[in-house]
Design an enzyme around this catalytic site. Structure first.
Site, PDB file in Angstrom:
ATOM      1  N   SER A 101       1.087  -1.334  -0.019  1.00  0.00           N
ATOM      2  CA  SER A 101       0.501   0.037  -0.125  1.00  0.00           C
ATOM      3  C   SER A 101       1.157   1.072  -0.077  1.00  0.00           C
ATOM      4  O   SER A 101       2.292   1.251   0.097  1.00  0.00           O
ATOM      5  CB  SER A 101      -0.988   0.422   1.469  1.00  0.00           C
ATOM      6  OG  SER A 101      -1.480   1.842   1.191  1.00  0.00           O
ATOM      7  N   TYR A 153      -1.307  -1.388  10.616  1.00  0.00           N
ATOM      8  CA  TYR A 153      -1.874  -1.568   8.683  1.00  0.00           C
ATOM      9  C   TYR A 153      -0.848  -1.110   8.614  1.00  0.00           C
ATOM     10  O   TYR A 153      -0.150  -0.986   7.212  1.00  0.00           O
ATOM     11  CB  TYR A 153      -3.758  -0.557   8.546  1.00  0.00           C
ATOM     12  CG  TYR A 153      -3.568  -0.735   7.026  1.00  0.00           C
ATOM     13  CD1 TYR A 153      -3.640  -1.793   6.002  1.00  0.00           C
ATOM     14  CD2 TYR A 153      -3.122   0.439   6.149  1.00  0.00           C
ATOM     15  CE1 TYR A 153      -4.165  -1.992   5.145  1.00  0.00           C
ATOM     16  CE2 TYR A 153      -3.064   0.086   4.933  1.00  0.00           C
ATOM     17  CZ  TYR A 153      -3.158  -0.993   5.341  1.00  0.00           C
ATOM     18  OH  TYR A 153      -3.950  -0.908   2.966  1.00  0.00           O
TER      19      TYR A 153
END
Ligand SMILES: NC(=O)c1ccc[n+]([C@@H]2O[C@H](COP(=O)([O-])OP(=O)(O)OC[C@H]3O[C@@H](n4cnc5c(N)ncnc54)[C@H](OP(=O)(O)O)[C@@H]3O)[C@@H](O)[C@H]2O)c1
Length: 258
Positions: free
Chosen positions: A150, A164
């Site tokens: 990401s 995350y």
């Protein structure tokens, strides 16, 4: 080599984790539409089976539901794949989860859930599938492992998703580590770092701040299935033959401007 052959995934055996919806569905659909034999997995069996049935109308797709955050489930999934296929050409480690909470309240559960799926499962699923990947690999046409990272592993997020963000930075470095040590076995490991694509995971964030996010994206839009198909086909095919440990960022320019 002609472009049809260079970017071809025809007859490749492709595994897509988290393939039941969102980015995993975009990847699975692109692979099926282009002639690959695809295995998708996710926890919700009804959703996973439903998508496999839909994709089977246009090509070849089966569903093997599993919870990849658990070691015994990784083992069961790998065993079931091995019972059906003698090789895997491409493994997309896409399944992922997020957790947001203020620093003072951030719970251990929100750390472990995210790390177990986003990082640990990538390592151990690839380890458990390595023999099938090696069975597909040749010195001039490597098998491929493609980890979904990401942009949150490349820059600091606007929201408090501590585990995350750390997990996605870990994915990108794990990609480089695995790339170095698996290249000698003719398995190429690379990563995709998506920006914002519509999915269940990003729905809440887009509700809260779509104006800010789109305003800060030079291309002024979110990613779409064609954008994801393009990079997935590139990384899954011979077109990416000399990439090893690379991360392809697909974000409409967002990361470079915040
Ligand atoms: N969408 C974006 O903008 C974006 C941006 C950057 C990176 N990413 C990354 O892209 C990947 C896919 O995200 P998404 O946005 O498509 O999210 P999503 O819509 O929430 O999809 C997640 C997928 O993973 C599966 N999954 C979740 N927990 C699992 C588990 N324990 N075991 C097996 N499968 C599991 C889900 O199915 P079940 O719930 O049924 O298990 C689903 O198929 C993630 O790694 C995410 O971090 C997304």
């Amino acid at each position: 080599m002609k472009i049809e052959d260079l970017f071809s995934v025809r007859d490749k055996v492709v595994v897509v984790t988290g393939g039941s919806r969102g980015i995993g569905e975009m990847i699975a659909r692109a692979m099926v539409e282009n002639g690959a034999r695809v295995i998708i997995t996710a926890r919700n069996a009804a959703v996973c089976d439903g998508l496999a049935a839909e994709l089977s109308k246009i090509g070849n797709c089966i569903s093997i539901p599993a919870d990849l955050s658990k070691m015994d489930e990784i083992e069961r999934f790998a065993t079931e794949v091995a019972a059906r296929e003698s090789r895997i050409d491409v493994l997309f480690n896409n399944a992922g989860a997020s957790w947001g909470a203020p620093f003072d309240d951030f719970p251990e559960a929100g750390w472990d859930k995210v790390m177990d799926l986003n990082v640990k499962s990538i390592f151990f699923l690839t380890q458990r599938l390595i023999k099938l990947l090696e069975a597909a690999a040749t010195p001039d046409d490597f098998a491929k492992v493609i980890n979904i990272g990401s942009i949150d592993g490349q820059r600091v997020s606007e929201v408090e998703t501590y585990s995350y963000a750390a997990s996605k930075a870990a994915v990108l470095h794990l990609t480089r580590m695995m790339a170095k040590f698996l290249a000698g076995r003719h398995v190429a490991v690379n990563a995709i770092a998506p920006g914002f694509f519509p999915s269940k995971m990003t729905a809440g964030l887009m509700d809260m701040m779509s104006d800010e996010i789109l305003g800060a994206t030079p291309m002024r839009r979110m990613g779409n299935p064609t954008d994801m198909a393009g990079v997935a086909l590139f990384l899954a095919s011979r077109a990416s033959g000399f990439l090893c440990g690379s991360t392809v960022t697909v974000d409409g320019g967002y990361k470079t401007t915040v």
